[in-house]
Write an enzyme that holds these catalytic residues in place. Structure first.
Site, PDB file in Angstrom:
ATOM      1  N   HIS A  73      97.734  67.015  90.376  1.00 13.10           N
ATOM      2  CA  HIS A  73      99.046  66.563  90.857  1.00 13.10           C
ATOM      3  C   HIS A  73      98.928  65.377  91.804  1.00 13.10           C
ATOM      4  CE1 HIS A  73     100.546  70.197  89.067  1.00 13.10           C
ATOM      5  NE2 HIS A  73     101.751  70.077  89.576  1.00 13.10           N
TER       6      HIS A  73
ATOM      7  N   GLU B 214     107.337  66.742  77.503  1.00 15.68           N
ATOM      8  CA  GLU B 214     107.267  65.372  78.034  1.00 15.68           C
ATOM      9  C   GLU B 214     107.041  64.343  76.939  1.00 15.68           C
ATOM     10  OE1 GLU B 214     105.394  67.872  79.328  1.00 15.68           O
ATOM     11  OE2 GLU B 214     106.370  68.228  81.260  1.00 15.68           O
TER      12      GLU B 214
END
Lengths: 359, 324
Positions: B128, B58
């Site tokens: 998350h 990422e």
């Protein structure tokens, strides 16, 4: 060591009329199609960076440059050799120790000095300073204050070059400390996976701030790139011609679709990590170690390859350029405080001020 | 009128911009397959050169997009998980966002960071379930949180066309929502301009993302006792202070429902700005996640840490009882 410099006697006579200092178009150092580098031009770039940095250190001490700098002294052959093998449309990302790269890629010493002194005529209009000096029009995507941060940016720029069908390359300069940054290793993977025209140039100057490579790097520096399938070599970073030759080979391969390359340039940082060391009591290397490291000086190595009179002439020219640059910077206006938020957004959006307007 | 799903609206926005502008490209993980249901079909239409599946790197691919943007591209990056935004905060907040100022206006970085499914997804637990829009607003990233499919379309299109980096966080709680719209009327929505989702006269409720629909429902339920105006900023940053002031100066009362953590969250900023600069006749209220919340896994605990419409009902009733 790969790519030893060619026999100097076989080099074509390049000691013709100087076509200009690196602050103009630098065309004297950018002849990738010629047989070899112009030794005078390489010396000129090294000398320009050396004296620029020495002047900057003095300007820091005098308080004319605030915040200090990370001097590039000792490492000049890397910037000079790499950038001499690049074209004007090639791109670079630089580091916190970036003055050398920015000058070698052709930035105007006047505007570079003005930037470090926080003037509106600076490369970045006084908004960047030493650690962010950039000249996007010359392919200089900026010095960068975060170690390793330029590697993925250069890799993305290389991807864009391929997409555009251009044969330009991107070069990412970073130090030995950056090889322990995850984002750099991730970038190696992307570059190799997609065979991108990016050259990773690791300037191993022996120290990440105060820590030695021996204490901080497991395995080998080129081994990290090699692990991703990137051709990696170590070159004498004190020898601008060796750096040039190695760079040219990598760059030519990249232009032809051969993918990324990695060069470890072994060099030595002659001065402080940052000028704050001049006033602090940080001790991490002995005087003997510094003297040993300075024994091979890239300026003397390249200087010995050119005629005495050329060297004297270049030295004089560089002093004149830098005299003019400091004068230009001192005579340039300081920015108006009301413009502190200019350029924050490319669209010109103005954020709220730090106090309420009704206060 | 056809029904437009929220995620379909995002796909449509991407597809339209990819078709309109050859500089637009998409990077992300599993985007060719379209695991997040937003990029499905794009690779078949636009090719693998523009729809680029990335390794799980990422940090690198976020700054990779910066490099592409500096060379003229308009990349969109899809992140599957909102918490990944913490991982790439350096690349967004400290690199992409700062290039314009640090270079004195030489560089622009038009990258869109798209998180379809930000905020709590039931049962996805601590790493998350973040909703980090206040964090990006704090550092000055243009940040949008669309509340409806049509807004999702219009704001994503504008984000892609904007010359600055823009963070687009679409609420997970909105992902399954639908809206009857005339597809021909889908259009870009300007960044930084909010809108009144429901008109009222007694109290202004600022709601963000999926709370806009809930606030409108609450307003209807309370219609007999209080007239509630619902203001949807659409863009969290830059916030539409003019639009909010127009509403609050009329109603004199303010409630904010905000999926941020309480401390330094959007709600705190809205309340502070209103207290300083707007006409309030009663103390304002905000409904947020707790200070520094980490959403716990068990359903009862997850729900307990999220703002709830019942809290909004109570806050509206309290604010309307109080006078300064």
């Amino acid at each position: 060591m790969p790519n030893p410099p060619g026999d100097p006697t076989a080099r074509p006579d390049t000691d013709g009329p100087e076509t200009g200092s690196p602050d103009t178009d630098g065309s004297d150092t950018r002849r990738p199609d010629a047989g070899g580098p112009d030794p005078v031009a390489l010396y000129r770039t090294i000398r320009l960076i050396r004296r620029f940095e020495e002047r900057c250190v003095a300007l820091v001490k005098a308080g004319e440059i605030v915040g200090g700098i990370h001097p590039y002294i000792g490492q000049e052959a890397v910037a000079a050799g790499v950038c001499a093998a690049l074209r004007p449309d090639d791109l670079i990302t630089s580091t916190h120790r970036g003055h050398g790269h920015v000058l070698a890629k052709g930035a105007d010493p006047d505007r570079m000095t003005a930037e470090l002194m926080g003037r509106t005529t600076g490369l970045n209009k006084g908004r960047g300073g030493s650690m962010h000096a950039a000249d996007v029009g010359l392919g200089i995507l900026g010095a960068n204050g975060i170690v390793g941060a330029g590697a993925p940016i250069a890799t993305g720029a290389a991807w864009a070059a391929v997409r555009a069908g251009a044969d330009r390359v991107a070069v990412s300069f970073f130090g030995d400390g950056a090889v322990s940054q995850g984002v750099v290793l991730e970038s190696f993977n992307l570059a190799s996976l997609w065979r991108l025209p990016v050259l990773f140039v690791c300037e191993n100057n022996g120290y990440s701030s105060t820590a030695t490579v021996e204490d901080m790097v497991a395995g080998s520096i080129p081994g990290r790139a090699a692990a991703f399938g990137i051709p990696a070599a170590t070159v004498d970073g004190m020898d601008a011609e060796a750096v040039f030759a190695a760079t040219r080979e990598c760059v030519e391969r990249a232009r032809q679709g051969g993918g990324p390359a990695f060069l470890e340039c072994r060099t030595y940082r002659f001065d402080a990590h940052h000028t704050w060391e001049h006033r602090s009591f940080v001790r991490y290397r002995t005087q003997e170690q510094v003297e040993e490291g300075r024994r091979r000086d890239p300026m003397d190595i390249q200087g010995a390859r050119i005629a005495e009179e050329d060297r004297a002439r270049v030295d004089d020219e560089v002093e004149a350029i830098l005299d003019a640059a400091v004068r230009f910077a001192r005579d340039s206006p300081k920015p108006d405080p009301s413009e502190a938020l200019d350029f924050l957004y490319a669209t010109g959006l103005r954020p709220r001020a730090g106090v309420t307007t009704s206060a | 009128m056809p029904k437009l799903g929220y995620l379909t609206a995002l796909t449509r926005a991407l597809s339209d911009e990819l078709a309109r502008d050859p500089d637009v490209c998409v990077f992300g993980e599993d985007i060719r397959v379209g695991v997040a249901n937003v990029t499905k079909g794009l690779v078949q239409r636009f090719g693998p050169e523009r729809i680029v599946d990335t390794p799980l790197s990422e940090q690198a691919f976020t700054s990779f997009a910066t490099g592409a943007a500096l060379s003229g591209h308009r990349p969109v990056i899809e992140f599957q998980i909102p918490s990944l935004m913490f991982l790439v905060f350096e690349q967004i907040a400290n690199q992409a966002h700062k290039f314009s100022l640090m270079t004195g206006g030489q560089a622009k970085v038009p990258v869109t960071y798209l998180v379809p499914g930000s905020g709590s997804r039931t049962g996805w637990a601590g790493q998350h379930s973040d909703q980090p829009y206040s964090l990006f607003a704090h550092v000055g990233l243009k940040t949008v949180v669309p509340s409806s499919p049509a807004d999702a379309y219009g704001l994503l299109v504008s984000a892609i066309r904007d010359d600055d980096p823009v963070v687009v966080l679409t609420p997970a709680a909105s992902s399954m929502s639908f809206q009857s719209v005339n597809l021909d009327e889908l259009a870009p929505l300007p960044l930084g301009v909010g809108h009144v989702a429901r008109s009222g006269t007694d109290v202004t409720v600022v709601a963000v993302g999926h709370f806009v629909g809930q606030a409108v429902e609450v307003a209807e339920e309370l219609a007999d006792e209080v007239s509630v105006e619902v203001f949807d900023p659409r863009t969290v940053y830059p916030f539409d202070w003019h639009g909010l002031a127009e509403s609050v100066n009329r109603t004199g009362r303010l409630v904010v429902i905000d999926d941020s953590n309480r401390f330094c969250g959007l709600g705190a900023e809205v309340v502070a700005a209103a207290a300083e600069e707007m006409r309030l006749v009663a103390p304002p209220r905000r409904i947020t996640r707790p200070d520094g919340a980490v959403l716990p896994f068990a359903l009862e605990l997850d729900r307990a840490a999220q703002p709830h419409r019942d809290q909004l009902v109570t806050a509206i009733q309290q604010v309307c009882k109080e006078n300064r």
